[in-house]
Design a protein around this motif. Structure first.
Motif, PDB file in Angstrom:
ATOM      1  N   ILE A 106       0.872  -1.175   0.000  1.00  0.00           N
ATOM      2  CA  ILE A 106       0.000   0.000   0.000  1.00  0.00           C
ATOM      3  C   ILE A 106       0.904   1.218   0.000  1.00  0.00           C
ATOM      4  CG2 ILE A 106      -1.706   1.294   1.330  1.00  0.00           C
ATOM      5  CD1 ILE A 106      -2.630  -1.513   2.383  1.00  0.00           C
ATOM      6  N   THR A 146       1.893   5.283   0.104  1.00  0.00           N
ATOM      7  CA  THR A 146       1.462   6.433   0.891  1.00  0.00           C
ATOM      8  C   THR A 146       2.309   7.641   0.557  1.00  0.00           C
ATOM      9  OG1 THR A 146       2.971   5.984   2.737  1.00  0.00           O
ATOM     10  CG2 THR A 146       0.822   4.889   2.798  1.00  0.00           C
ATOM     11  N   VAL A 178      -2.907   7.426   2.389  1.00  0.00           N
ATOM     12  CA  VAL A 178      -2.871   6.389   1.356  1.00  0.00           C
ATOM     13  C   VAL A 178      -2.928   7.022  -0.031  1.00  0.00           C
ATOM     14  CG1 VAL A 178      -4.278   4.546   0.331  1.00  0.00           C
ATOM     15  CG2 VAL A 178      -3.834   4.556   2.790  1.00  0.00           C
ATOM     16  N   ASN A 223      -8.364  -2.924   4.690  1.00  0.00           N
ATOM     17  CA  ASN A 223      -7.669  -4.176   4.944  1.00  0.00           C
ATOM     18  C   ASN A 223      -8.671  -5.171   5.521  1.00  0.00           C
ATOM     19  OD1 ASN A 223      -6.162  -6.306   6.012  1.00  0.00           O
ATOM     20  ND2 ASN A 223      -4.469  -5.004   6.690  1.00  0.00           N
ATOM     21  N   TYR A 233      -6.477   4.597   5.489  1.00  0.00           N
ATOM     22  CA  TYR A 233      -6.228   3.170   5.692  1.00  0.00           C
ATOM     23  C   TYR A 233      -7.261   2.647   6.694  1.00  0.00           C
ATOM     24  CZ  TYR A 233      -3.417  -1.119   6.062  1.00  0.00           C
ATOM     25  OH  TYR A 233      -2.972  -2.414   6.013  1.00  0.00           O
TER      26      TYR A 233
END
Length: 815
Positions: free
Chosen positions: A180, A182, A187, A208, A344
């Motif tokens: 992921i 960032t 994000v 997630n 996130y």
């Protein structure tokens, strides 16, 4: 391969029932730019082998609300999507084999009545009538929930996926998220690989839903997601001739559950000591896999099951199954946005109740993301409760070996975890230990709950009645009320807020007026736009540009998130200084007498009034003495640098012999606070509870100017209250109250207690809880009713009061 988009509004990681539910509910809210990525195939992790039990009653009202939502949703999905979910409302029965378990399930039945869940209390004969194959020789009681049921977990997930696709979501299999990405604490997208290809999806949000893979995925971005897989066992019998449809059966005293399905019996277990799995990570090729059989591990459960249900003696075993499921340190799952990374989000760690939880959890998380705030109080499962240290893998491995078994262990009040202890300790831990402290644990902190007398065993003997420390609590409680007691509350969360804009920043967040002279302490709440309570705290002004905030240890991460979320471009620094200082509350009518023995400073009301803080000398050291109290007596909270804490403690204890000083634990502090009707965040007050209805209007100053929640406070003042926080005292001194006991007004259930304890000075059990009222109803009208409390099906008369039953004028704290 289906084309993978380069951009999306949101990427959901994981194609189990949790991820499919989030996608489905976001799509129902009108989100169309949704991508769900599954590393292998949908349901191939844990969902496919789940038992599929749908039990509506959970430990709190909002968790029950989510479970009931799941059941209602699964009943409708087939008509909507055309995919059968196997949902069958066959009901469930839980049986008790001991008197203590009987008390527990009858309390659960009372809770069900308060939550509006249909429930029947059963005698052993009535249990047998509903479940004729059961050996009831030692059954003492049962509880029947007709609305419970069972379903096919894999088909539910596929139905949710189809419902999401129909509304425009893209659901892609065989696509693994590798990272992921960032930037600037937010994000920006996900990297993926599939069948030799690699790529990137730019997005603003990720969720997630990685199940047992979720922890390691989160760790890549320094997101704490404390969960660990455990082996979970069940067997399925061969077909049993003549077996009719049966309710789900739970025999928690034997760690077992039974599900009839298509003429077979599934027997599953939550054994007392579980087998953690995947310490080094989950294998890359894991897909619809199972773990090796361990007949020896399962055999004790099977032996009891054959005795409990004799038809199993002649039934062959068709399947012996062992599959992994993820568990968390407190047996509650995780929802919400990660505290340290915007965009996130998490929905994972379902502790073997993922099927009944995921429907409601997906709805709640989707609504949370859509509206920018939780739809109701979700603190029990909020990701912000996770402590950073809990990502430690050894900690998790040891803890989940216990938490799996706790699902079916007696849910006694005050039960303490036994594994992964001693991680966080106050500087005074060993000093308390040698003096008889019996410790409990909150947020990893070891805290002295009570002190054993000489020769007394230093452990809990758990019960629904008076436990072995009840007399100790009474002695400590009365020391605080009549003499002087010393506690250790070093676990308090401590936050420094400082900088040029600190005062204006806190004025915007706090409902009370915190723009006060240096040395003043202000009790306040931080509210949301609806007037709900986001944080309950004290704010001490240290200087023109520096403030010191004290919050509960369990909510520290949540409070830090709330503060930082509202920083914008304010010139302010926020620092967690929890570990820097020990906190020694010295409380009771003789607290001033003791301090005069160890300090040359003037501690009179004139020099040091209630609600002020200043530095004083104690022995050879220094302390910042805060004149506040959570027990309702004269006293000071002494904030001492960690290096001087032992010296200050020893000085107080030595001098304390002259005035009868008593070391006291958290149980005594809680029983004192509930006598004084002080609210407890997370129980009595939450982000769903309006500050005025909580009875905390005295800490709200609308005249100071604008602050978050002010408009809601003004509207509520104009429209009137729809419910009020009431304190209750049982007239019978014998029963005990803990929380969630139903409140009856003139014989009708109107709510449940938010917290309870024993009031040793008031001579009976004390509870707090909200009572609905008319906006124009006077206090006299509200209190004119007859109030009773349901304790495990027995109804007890209660005295009700809006003012604290103990020291209603608060003269003692200002003595």
């Amino acid at each position: 391969m289906t084309e993978i988009p380069a951009k999306a509004r949101i990427v959901i990681i994981g194609g189990g029932i949790s991820g499919c539910s989030v996608a489905y509910h976001l799509a129902r809210l009108g989100w169309t730019d949704i991508v769900l990525l599954e590393r292998k195939q949908l349901t191939s992790g844990t969902t496919w082998h789940a038992a599929g039990l749908i039990g509506q009653l959970r430990a709190s009202q909002n968790m029950t609300r989510l479970a009931k939502y799941s059941a209602d949703l699964y009943a409708k999905l087939e008509a909507e999507t055309g995919l059968a979910t196997g949902f069958r409302q066959c009901g469930s029965i839980t049986v008790a084999l001991t008197g203590e378990r009987r008390e527990e399930i009858l309390r659960q039945a009372a809770l069900a009545r308060a939550f509006g869940v249909e429930v029947n209390e059963l005698s052993p004969a009535e249990v047998l009538a509903r479940y004729p194959h059961l050996n009831i020789a030692d059954v003492v009681a049962g509880v029947h929930l007709p609305g419970d049921g069972q379903a096919d977990p894999g088909n539910i997930a596929l139905a949710l996926a189809k419902g999401a696709r129909t509304r425009g979501a893209k659901i892609l299999e065989q696509v693994k998220v590798t990272r992921i990405t960032t930037a600037g604490g937010k994000v920006t997208g996900v990297d993926w690989e599939a069948q030799g290809d690699k790529g990137h999806i730019a997005c603003d949000l990720v969720v997630n839903c990685g199940g047992m893979w979720g922890r390691d995925l989160a760790a890549q971005n320094d997101v704490t997601l404390p969960l660990h897989a455990c082996e979970h066992f069940y067997i399925v019998t061969e077909n049993i001739p003549g077996l009719s449809q049966l309710p789900v059966l739970r025999v928690p005293d034997e760690c077992a559950y039974y599900k009839e399905d298509a003429g077979k019996i599934l027997l599953g277990a939550f054994e007392p000591k579980a087998k953690p799995w995947g310490m080094g990570g989950i294998p890359e090729d894991f897909c619809f896999d199972q773990l090796p059989e361990d007949v020896d591990h399962f055999e004790p459960i099977l032996e009891k099951a054959i005795s409990r249900m004799p038809i199993l003696q002649s039934a062959g075993i068709h399947t012996f199954f062992n599959g992994p499921e993820s568990f968390t340190p407190d047996d509650r799952y995780y929802l919400g946005e990660a505290p340290n990374l915007r965009g996130y989000w998490v929905a994972a760690g379902y502790n073997s109740i993922g099927i009944v939880s995921s429907g409601g959890a997906g709805m709640a998380l989707a609504q949370w993301m859509h509206d920018g705030e939780a739809p109701f109080d979700l603190w029990e499962v909020d990701i912000r409760r996770a402590q950073p240290f809990q990502k430690n893998r050894r900690y998790l491995k040891e803890r989940v070996s216990e938490t799996l078994g706790l699902l079916y262990a007696d849910h006694f009040p005050y039960r303490q975890m036994e594994t992964s202890r001693g991680v966080r300790r106050s500087p005074l831990h060993e000093h308390l230990k040698v003096r008889g402290a019996v410790f409990g644990e909150v947020a990893g902190w070891e805290r002295a709950n009570w002190f054993a007398t000489h020769g007394q065993e230093r452990e809990y003997r758990l019960s629904w009645k008076r436990q072995n420390w009840f007399a100790n609590q009474c002695t400590e409680h009365m020391a605080l009320r009549t003499g002087v007691g010393l506690l250790d509350m070093s676990s308090f969360g401590k936050i420094r807020v400082e900088g040029r804009d600190a005062a204006a920043f806190l004025q915007r967040l706090c409902a009370n007026d915190v723009d006060v002279p240096a040395g003043r302490i202000v009790y306040t709440q931080m509210l949301n736009a609806h007037g709900g309570i986001e944080s309950d705290l004290t704010v001490t002004r240290l200087s023109e540009t520096a403030f010191f905030l004290v919050v509960p240890g369990a909510t520290l991460q949540r409070d830090l998130v709330w503060l930082r979320k509202h920083l914008a471009d304010a010139f302010v620094t926020i620092t967690d200084v929890t570990a820097a200082e020990a906190v020694l509350p010295l409380m009771g009518p003789r607290a001033r007498d003791l301090l005069r023995l160890v300090s040359p400073d003037d501690l009179s009301n004139a020099a040091h009034p209630f609600g002020t803080a200043r530095e004083i000398e104690i022995g050879l050291g220094l302390a910042r003495a805060h004149r506040v109290s959570y027990v309702g007596e004269l006293g000071w909270e002494l904030y001492v640098s960690a290096d001087q804490a032992a010296h200050v403690f020893e000085t107080l204890v030595t001098a304390g012999a002259e005035v009868g000083l008593k070391l006291c634990g958290l149980h005594a502090m809680d029983s004192c606070r509930i006598e004084k009707a002080y609210r407890h965040f997370g129980h009595d007050i939450t982000d769903e509870d309006h500050v005025l209805e909580a009875g905390l209007g005295f800490a709200v100053k609308t005249e100071k100017g604008d602050f978050i929640g002010r408009d809601s406070v003004l509207r509520k003042r104009d429209s009137g209250l729809s419910r009020r926080m009431v304190q209750f005292r049982l007239r019978d001194p014998e029963p005990l109250l803990f929380h969630n006991e139903p409140i009856l007004r003139d014989g009708k259930i109107v709510g449940q207690l938010t917290s309870g304890n024993y009031g040793h000075a008031l001579g009976g059990a004390i509870g707090l809880g909200y009572v609905p009222c008319r906006p124009d109803e006077t206090a006299a009208e509200l209190l004119a009713s007859q109030y009773t409390i349901d304790v495990a099906g027995r109804i007890f008369d209660a005295e009700a009061s809006l003012a604290p039953l103990y020291d209603p004028q608060s003269t003692r704290v200002r003595a």
